[in-house]
Design a protein around this motif. Sequence first.
Motif, PDB file in Angstrom:
ATOM      1  N   HIS A 141       0.834  -1.203   0.000  1.00 49.21           N
ATOM      2  CA  HIS A 141       0.000   0.000   0.000  1.00 49.21           C
ATOM      3  C   HIS A 141       0.871   1.255   0.000  1.00 49.21           C
ATOM      4  N   ILE A 142       0.284   2.342  -0.487  1.00 49.37           N
ATOM      5  CA  ILE A 142       0.958   3.638  -0.415  1.00 49.37           C
ATOM      6  C   ILE A 142       0.881   4.145   1.021  1.00 49.37           C
ATOM      7  N   MET A 143       2.018   4.537   1.553  1.00 46.25           N
ATOM      8  CA  MET A 143       2.111   5.180   2.873  1.00 46.25           C
ATOM      9  C   MET A 143       3.286   6.146   2.794  1.00 46.25           C
ATOM     10  N   GLY A 144       3.390   7.052   3.756  1.00 43.85           N
ATOM     11  CA  GLY A 144       4.532   7.954   3.774  1.00 43.85           C
ATOM     12  C   GLY A 144       5.797   7.214   4.181  1.00 43.85           C
ATOM     13  N   GLU A 145       6.945   7.798   3.876  1.00 43.54           N
ATOM     14  CA  GLU A 145       8.209   7.209   4.347  1.00 43.54           C
ATOM     15  C   GLU A 145       8.284   7.266   5.868  1.00 43.54           C
ATOM     16  N   GLY A 146       7.579   8.217   6.440  1.00 46.37           N
ATOM     17  CA  GLY A 146       7.493   8.368   7.891  1.00 46.37           C
ATOM     18  C   GLY A 146       6.499   9.466   8.204  1.00 46.37           C
ATOM     19  N   ASN A 147       6.176   9.602   9.505  1.00 43.83           N
ATOM     20  CA  ASN A 147       5.259  10.633   9.985  1.00 43.83           C
ATOM     21  C   ASN A 147       3.867  10.528   9.350  1.00 43.83           C
ATOM     22  N   TRP A 148       3.100  11.597   9.412  1.00 47.86           N
ATOM     23  CA  TRP A 148       1.661  11.557   9.142  1.00 47.86           C
ATOM     24  C   TRP A 148       1.326  11.713   7.663  1.00 47.86           C
ATOM     25  N   ILE A 149       0.321  10.917   7.182  1.00 44.85           N
ATOM     26  CA  ILE A 149      -0.326  11.231   5.892  1.00 44.85           C
ATOM     27  C   ILE A 149      -1.841  11.071   6.042  1.00 44.85           C
ATOM     28  N   ASN A 150      -2.596  11.822   5.198  1.00 43.51           N
ATOM     29  CA  ASN A 150      -4.036  11.559   5.066  1.00 43.51           C
ATOM     30  C   ASN A 150      -4.463  11.627   3.607  1.00 43.51           C
ATOM     31  N   ASP A 151      -5.398  12.475   3.230  1.00 40.60           N
ATOM     32  CA  ASP A 151      -6.085  12.378   1.930  1.00 40.60           C
ATOM     33  C   ASP A 151      -5.173  12.153   0.719  1.00 40.60           C
ATOM     34  N   PRO A 152      -5.581  11.245  -0.190  1.00 40.11           N
ATOM     35  CA  PRO A 152      -4.929  11.189  -1.500  1.00 40.11           C
ATOM     36  C   PRO A 152      -5.256  12.453  -2.286  1.00 40.11           C
ATOM     37  N   ASN A 153      -4.286  12.978  -2.995  1.00 40.94           N
ATOM     38  CA  ASN A 153      -4.436  14.206  -3.790  1.00 40.94           C
ATOM     39  C   ASN A 153      -3.859  14.006  -5.181  1.00 40.94           C
ATOM     40  N   GLY A 154      -4.317  14.806  -6.125  1.00 40.84           N
ATOM     41  CA  GLY A 154      -3.643  14.923  -7.413  1.00 40.84           C
ATOM     42  C   GLY A 154      -3.428  13.627  -8.161  1.00 40.84           C
ATOM     43  N   LEU A 155      -4.430  12.728  -8.158  1.00 41.74           N
ATOM     44  CA  LEU A 155      -4.290  11.480  -8.918  1.00 41.74           C
ATOM     45  C   LEU A 155      -4.272  11.817 -10.405  1.00 41.74           C
TER      46      LEU A 155
END
Length: 490
Positions: free
Chosen positions: A30-44
């Motif tokens: 799955h897509i996740m950040g390299e670290g720290n926080w992520i939320n909404d998918p953008n700019g597909l």
Amino acid sequence: MVIDQKLQKAEEAIKKTTQNINPRYRLGYHIMGEGNWINDPNGLVQYKGEYHVFYQHHPYDENWGPMHWGHVKSKDLVNWEYAPIALAPGDEYDRDGCFSGSAVNNNGELTLIYTGHNYINQEEDTFYQTQNIAVSTDGVVFEKVGQNPVIAHPPEDSAHHFRDPKVWKHNNQWYMVVGNSTKDQTGRVILYKSQDLRKWEYVGVLAQSDGTLGYMWECPDFFELGEKHILLISPQGIESKGDDYNNLFQTGYFVGEYDYEKNEYEKGEFLELDHGHDFYAAQTLVDEKGRRIVIGWMDMWESEMPTKQDGWCGALTIPRELTLGKNNAVSMNPIDEIVELREAKSVELENKSISDYHLAKENSSLLEIKAEFDLTDCKAESVGLTIKGVEEEEVVITYHIRDEKLSLDCSKMGKKEDGVRTTELVNDGKLTLRIFLDRSSIELFANDGMKTMTSRIYPNEERLGLMCFANKGEVNVKEFTYWKLKDIWK
């Protein structure tokens, strides 16, 4: 081009974080950040032969904070690689955050359209929001344009909620929908148009709550599917109702007919898109194959997020293809390319009746599971699948045949409070379940995507295996197969 110090600083912060991440719940595909926080998918967007997904990102902390745009790209929607952070806040029009938005290919120039977030008083949560643009010719390095903000103010009858622009082209004209709220706290989507992505004209309200659908409609997306017009929204503030609307916020859609000349949208009822615990802020793109592909944020506001202790938080769903099915209901299924993840295959059952359970001893964390039950002469009360830990832990998927209801119970794998989700699922004599299991997530597609359920899970035990079961009667299992899946990040 001058090196953006804000972006450089954010990159350095992320690299530092990655050194201390606990890998126990890190996802495999799955897509996740390299670290720290992520939320909404953008700019597909698909651009120069690659798929790009951006996401809301706080590179300095595992909690939500001043939003940046993180960035991954892929040639096949399956194998992703990290690209540098695309946007950092701090300019006069996006002082406190580069909030959600979209991306378009404008004659070879990749254009990001995003919301600038600006606090008036952070403690009182008063703010104003603007719509802005950044451009790139290589799809990696982005420059904010001098005309920002391209839309400085919402319409006069608006509250301060004015965000998440989604842009598309129709008959050589650019259109933009924006999530908005009226002064009396009614959620709605408003529409703009433009010739050049720089000067925007307000068209009017595209759709608005009837009073039952919340105070703010986030992350709108408007597109054609099967000769109908779909409005996808993520409303905030809907009251729960039986099996529906049980998450803090939802993502769902309307199906209707739209007249561009009159800006008239005749739509049906609002329907939830996914019925699990963790699916929000979904966005779509049309790719070069003509598919409408959707990705959602695979978490939920104010929910338990144990990965924060590990130095990261937030993930996105696998990409799914949207189709319009029977009764104008939208179906979601994993994209075809997802089979490229498959490694070893195990066939557990074929056309075999069970009256209790069948256990497949398999302790892998990354699995795709397929099960098909023949319900034509089935006497059992319920059938389903259990993902079992070696002791107490389990996730249980149950189909209650008489009630025609499907439930996902994660209460014994990280969701002690409010661990069960249920949805209606009509069957035509069979039940098919396709399940994607990752280290801290489960995605369930039932009856060819008629219903989906997505939830984060947080196992502490080793896995014992996968159990196919029937309660109080016999069922013919036409297929029970699973595949080990590869870890794209290793």
